[in-house]
Design an enzyme around this catalytic site. Sequence first.
Site, short mmCIF file in Angstrom:
data_model
loop_
_atom_site.label_atom_id
_atom_site.label_comp_id
_atom_site.label_asym_id
_atom_site.label_seq_id
_atom_site.Cartn_x
_atom_site.Cartn_y
_atom_site.Cartn_z
N HIS A 47 0.85 -1.20 0.00
CA HIS A 47 0.00 0.00 0.00
C HIS A 47 0.88 1.24 0.00
O HIS A 47 2.10 1.16 0.06
CB HIS A 47 -1.01 -0.02 1.15
N HIS A 79 1.43 3.93 1.96
CA HIS A 79 1.99 4.70 3.08
C HIS A 79 3.51 4.78 3.00
O HIS A 79 4.18 3.83 2.62
CB HIS A 79 1.55 4.10 4.42
N ASP A 139 5.89 4.75 5.15
CA ASP A 139 6.75 3.81 5.88
C ASP A 139 6.79 2.43 5.21
O ASP A 139 7.48 1.53 5.67
CB ASP A 139 6.34 3.70 7.36
N HIS A 140 6.08 2.29 4.09
CA HIS A 140 6.11 1.06 3.30
C HIS A 140 6.73 1.25 1.92
O HIS A 140 7.28 0.32 1.35
CB HIS A 140 4.69 0.48 3.15
N HIS A 183 -7.46 -0.82 5.53
CA HIS A 183 -6.45 0.10 6.06
C HIS A 183 -6.24 1.24 5.06
O HIS A 183 -6.26 2.42 5.41
CB HIS A 183 -5.16 -0.67 6.31
N ASP A 203 -0.23 -3.73 6.38
CA ASP A 203 -0.87 -3.21 7.60
C ASP A 203 -2.32 -3.65 7.70
O ASP A 203 -3.15 -2.94 8.29
CB ASP A 203 -0.80 -1.67 7.61
N HIS A 259 4.61 -4.53 11.32
CA HIS A 259 4.96 -3.79 12.53
C HIS A 259 5.08 -4.71 13.74
O HIS A 259 4.41 -5.73 13.82
CB HIS A 259 3.89 -2.73 12.86
ZN ZN Z 1 -0.08 1.71 6.50
#
Ligand code: ZN
Length: 262
Positions: free
Chosen positions: A58, A60, A62-63, A116, A135, A173
């Site tokens: 996805h 985001h 942090d990905h 998400h 996530d 995570h």
């Molecule tokens: Zn995420």
Amino acid sequence: MSAKQPLQVTAIPAFADNYLWLIHDDQHAAVVDPGDAAPVEAALASLNLTLDAILLTHHHADHAGGVSALLTHRKIPVFGPARERIAGVSVSLSEGQEVALPSLGLRLSVLDVPGHTAGHIAYVAPDQHWLFCGDTLFAGGCGRLFEGTPEQMTASLQKFAALPDDTAVYCAHEYTASNLRFALAAEPGNARLAERFDHVQQCRARGEATVPSTIGIEKLTNPFLRYREPAVIATLRAAGRLDGDNPVAAFAALREWKNSFR
Ligand SMILES: [Zn+2]
């Protein structure tokens, strides 16, 4: 010629609590959700591996934040969700499609798992029984509903619940301990859950990762896969968080409760 080393999955810790997943043999690698390029480059160098592909679940940061830096010196495919716009993606995927990574002898099938984010996808390695779920599902919990609805998220999680029990859950995570603290509040009588919480606390005290989990463990202990259980419904009703016993309403009430749980 030496025998080819079997494929393995190595966790690359990043940021405060992310895991970037490196799928590799003794020569080639693919990385799932590289939010940061530096720790990926360090892992590739120390294991002496060639990066052949990037897989994104996805949008985001942090990905996906490390993609452009990883592409600076490489021309490799970047797989990502068809329903999200992510810079650098060269192959857009949705459910029913397959990814073939010939250098690794790996094939992955794609699931659409909105909730998400609106276009979130997951990767399943059917031969290895691996799930890379970003996530969407966490050990003991699930992702927040930033862009999707409880209906979508429950449908997405049911796709994971239908995978074989021994499927390894590579979530993104290290949230397990706090997730299980909430799980115990939602289902205080679950002995397997209490056992798991103890085990996870011991792992964390030793500084060990608590992932991957398995689908079987999640089905026994994760409230976001257990929202149909009478004990979970009863807790929600007793707390005044649920009227009736509609499963999606129960899931939504759990998610809402978790958002403010301390
Ligand atoms: Zn995420």
